[in-house]
Design a protein around this motif. Sequence first.
Motif, mmCIF file in Angstrom:
data_model
loop_
_atom_site.group_PDB
_atom_site.id
_atom_site.type_symbol
_atom_site.label_atom_id
_atom_site.label_comp_id
_atom_site.label_asym_id
_atom_site.label_seq_id
_atom_site.Cartn_x
_atom_site.Cartn_y
_atom_site.Cartn_z
ATOM 1 N N GLY A 469 0.822 -1.209 0.000
ATOM 2 C CA GLY A 469 0.000 0.000 0.000
ATOM 3 C C GLY A 469 0.858 1.262 0.000
ATOM 4 O O GLY A 469 0.581 2.222 -0.722
ATOM 5 N N ALA A 470 1.937 1.255 0.813
ATOM 6 C CA ALA A 470 2.838 2.410 0.847
ATOM 7 C C ALA A 470 3.515 2.614 -0.507
ATOM 8 O O ALA A 470 3.686 3.756 -0.960
ATOM 9 C CB ALA A 470 3.880 2.213 1.940
ATOM 10 N N ALA A 471 3.890 1.512 -1.166
ATOM 11 C CA ALA A 471 4.528 1.613 -2.488
ATOM 12 C C ALA A 471 3.546 2.134 -3.535
ATOM 13 O O ALA A 471 3.895 2.982 -4.370
ATOM 14 C CB ALA A 471 5.082 0.255 -2.898
ATOM 15 N N LYS A 475 3.479 5.690 -6.066
ATOM 16 C CA LYS A 475 3.218 5.654 -7.513
ATOM 17 C C LYS A 475 1.968 6.453 -7.878
ATOM 18 O O LYS A 475 1.574 6.504 -9.047
ATOM 19 C CB LYS A 475 3.049 4.208 -7.978
ATOM 20 N N GLY A 476 1.323 7.056 -6.878
ATOM 21 C CA GLY A 476 0.118 7.826 -7.136
ATOM 22 C C GLY A 476 -1.133 6.989 -7.253
ATOM 23 O O GLY A 476 -2.193 7.503 -7.646
ATOM 24 N N MET A 477 -1.048 5.713 -6.922
ATOM 25 C CA MET A 477 -2.191 4.801 -7.027
ATOM 26 C C MET A 477 -2.904 4.764 -5.673
ATOM 27 O O MET A 477 -2.862 3.780 -4.936
ATOM 28 C CB MET A 477 -1.699 3.419 -7.455
ATOM 29 N N GLN A 478 -3.559 5.888 -5.339
ATOM 30 C CA GLN A 478 -4.084 6.071 -3.991
ATOM 31 C C GLN A 478 -5.185 5.066 -3.635
ATOM 32 O O GLN A 478 -5.223 4.549 -2.511
ATOM 33 C CB GLN A 478 -4.617 7.501 -3.836
ATOM 34 N N ILE A 482 -5.031 2.396 -0.570
ATOM 35 C CA ILE A 482 -6.011 2.312 0.520
ATOM 36 C C ILE A 482 -6.565 0.898 0.639
ATOM 37 O O ILE A 482 -6.733 0.364 1.749
ATOM 38 C CB ILE A 482 -7.151 3.335 0.293
ATOM 39 N N GLU A 483 -6.827 0.279 -0.496
ATOM 40 C CA GLU A 483 -7.363 -1.091 -0.498
ATOM 41 C C GLU A 483 -6.392 -2.060 0.194
ATOM 42 O O GLU A 483 -6.808 -2.893 1.011
ATOM 43 C CB GLU A 483 -7.612 -1.526 -1.939
ATOM 44 N N LEU A 505 -3.103 8.752 3.724
ATOM 45 C CA LEU A 505 -3.816 8.714 2.443
ATOM 46 C C LEU A 505 -5.164 9.432 2.529
ATOM 47 O O LEU A 505 -5.549 10.167 1.603
ATOM 48 C CB LEU A 505 -4.012 7.262 2.007
ATOM 49 N N TYR A 506 -5.885 9.228 3.637
ATOM 50 C CA TYR A 506 -7.169 9.921 3.792
ATOM 51 C C TYR A 506 -6.963 11.434 3.866
ATOM 52 O O TYR A 506 -7.770 12.211 3.349
ATOM 53 C CB TYR A 506 -7.876 9.426 5.055
ATOM 54 N N LYS A 507 -5.866 11.864 4.495
ATOM 55 C CA LYS A 507 -5.567 13.303 4.570
ATOM 56 C C LYS A 507 -5.330 13.872 3.170
ATOM 57 O O LYS A 507 -5.821 14.952 2.828
ATOM 58 C CB LYS A 507 -4.343 13.529 5.458
ATOM 59 N N ARG A 508 -4.568 13.137 2.344
ATOM 60 C CA ARG A 508 -4.305 13.601 0.982
ATOM 61 C C ARG A 508 -5.586 13.677 0.151
ATOM 62 O O ARG A 508 -5.716 14.524 -0.733
ATOM 63 C CB ARG A 508 -3.323 12.660 0.295
#
Length: 647
Positions: A469-471, A475-478, A482-483, A505-508
């Motif tokens: 998920g962090a990777a 890569k911009g695959m938000q 999250i999934e 991620l939720y903040k972004r």
Amino acid sequence: MLNRKYHILLFAIIVATPLVVYLNSLANTFVYDDYLTITNNHFIREWRYLAALFSKKYAAVSNELTYRPIVTLSYFIDYALWQLRPAGYHFVNNIIHTVNVVLLYFLAHRLFGNRIVSLISCLMFSIHPVFSEAVNAISYREDLLSATFLLIAFIFFLKSSDKTACVRNLSAFYVVSLIAYFFALLSKEMAITFPLLAFAHDFIFKRKEIVSRQCAGMLPRSFYFLSGRFVTHYIGYIIISGIYLFLRFKVFKNPGEVIFYPEKSIFINALMMTKVVGYYLKLFFIPMPLNADYVVPVAYSVFDGAFIISLIVICCTMILVKKNCFSGKWVFAFTWFFVTMLPVLNIAPLLNIMAERYLYIPGIGFTLFAGLAFNKGFQCFYRRRHYFLSFVVIVCFLQMWGTIQRNGIWLNEFTFSTETIRRSPKSYRIYNGLGYFYYNNGLIDKAIQAFEGSIQAMPTHPKAHSNLGAAYSLKGMQDKAIEELQFAVRLREQYPEAHNNLGLLYKRKGMPDMAINEYVAALKTNPYYADAHNNLGSVYIDTGRYEEALSELEKALKIRSNFALAHYNMAVIYFKKGQVEDAYNKLLEAYKLDPGNADVHLSLGVVYKDHFHDTAKALFHIKESLRINPQHKQAEEMRKVIRELNP
């Protein structure tokens, strides 16, 4: 004079051998679990956290699964000496191993009274490849330290039983033995077998004395053991064991330590551990192939081929011991091996059911056996001693070569991971470690591939899902990120790192309430998680809750005083509250701690321009911010300001 020179030469050989064999390990970097216990562990960097070694927050801040404060203390000392220079840590491991080699010599000589047997035992302990994992892996130092204190405890136990010594000395020896035993337990729980070793020693070596007493009409043997040695010696070790178990399972129990038997079956566990023991025995006689992460196939039946072979190996070993037990010395050597192996036979479920480092303490028994075997072989083949000695020298050189080669595997995360995966293609932990290496080096596509390999080998591995998920996030695959992170927290609810990453991620995505919930969940599991406190404070800033934000950032700095980002976020709050001087001071602290932060430079530039009217300093910091991050979201504004300020 000749005798003195002989002893100096003997001591030099004993000390020099392990140092030479492990010399090339000094070039190795941090690998595998070293990232958790050392490089990413801010806890060991400040002495003010030393008191946490004896508090309930130990597990949360030390990254150790069980209570091992002596090991963590050694990391404090290491960091004070070497900071994050791995050569220093490896040097310490080599020194501890060398100390253990010397202690083994004294133990063997006290047990057997034969310098040749003692020397061969030491040499085997110095060079055998099966011990290389414990020496090379900094984060496995618990095996080295536990062995150190266990050997000291046993040597002084023997000295406390010496009837030729005065009573005062006997008491002092006994106290030293008890203290060393407690330190051995606080290094690693494997030392819990010490009372059994003490009992086995007395039963094996003092049996003749006991029998003679019985024949003379004195106390019966059982009464002698229980009321005599129990009261004078064993009771102290049993009390120490009880204190440790209370600390380990009651006071300092890690709430995240939930491990089950393979397939949740005791029967399957027994089958698999029989295979493991058989392979352990094979590794001592034929130390290849060695592997840092063994994946033991599940055995469901007594007709499993590997189980049958292992059972034959174990039975042959036991028969060999019985047929060739020329004295109690041989029996004690094998007793040490099997007794000290009990804690790693998965009787109490272990995270890894098989590992070479588990053999470091049991291997002492094997090396004692090797010393006895050499002495017996030399006597039997005395007429052909040149052939016999040539064979032994060849074996020793092969062992040394194997260990030196094995040291090279631990050179860095890449060499370590790729070699381990070659030997264990289904090693999900190593795939995850390799992915982490790629991730930290900016090779995100390769990191994703490695994390996916880990998940393929073990679909329910929460760390791999979290790291994937962090990777994906980089890569911009938000959405995919999250999934994966949501799946990770479903697999392990108490996973603060995954909750923290979800919050980011939720903040972004502009979902502050969901971000707050994730940070709170992370802190519920680990209240000493400085990053989560800082990130929660950052969300509170975005939502205008400045006092709450300040509280969270103060908590972050209380946990990690050198946390540059937390200092910067506090500066942001002071700016918004109009406290420019306080903001400036916090920015200076952030700049001192992290001079490569573009946002800190930009903020300092603004302060120097608008508040202090220092054009030169304003220009310097704004230019630095642009140099560090040319793609900064305020890059055009910075270029405009630079043009305005330039004469």
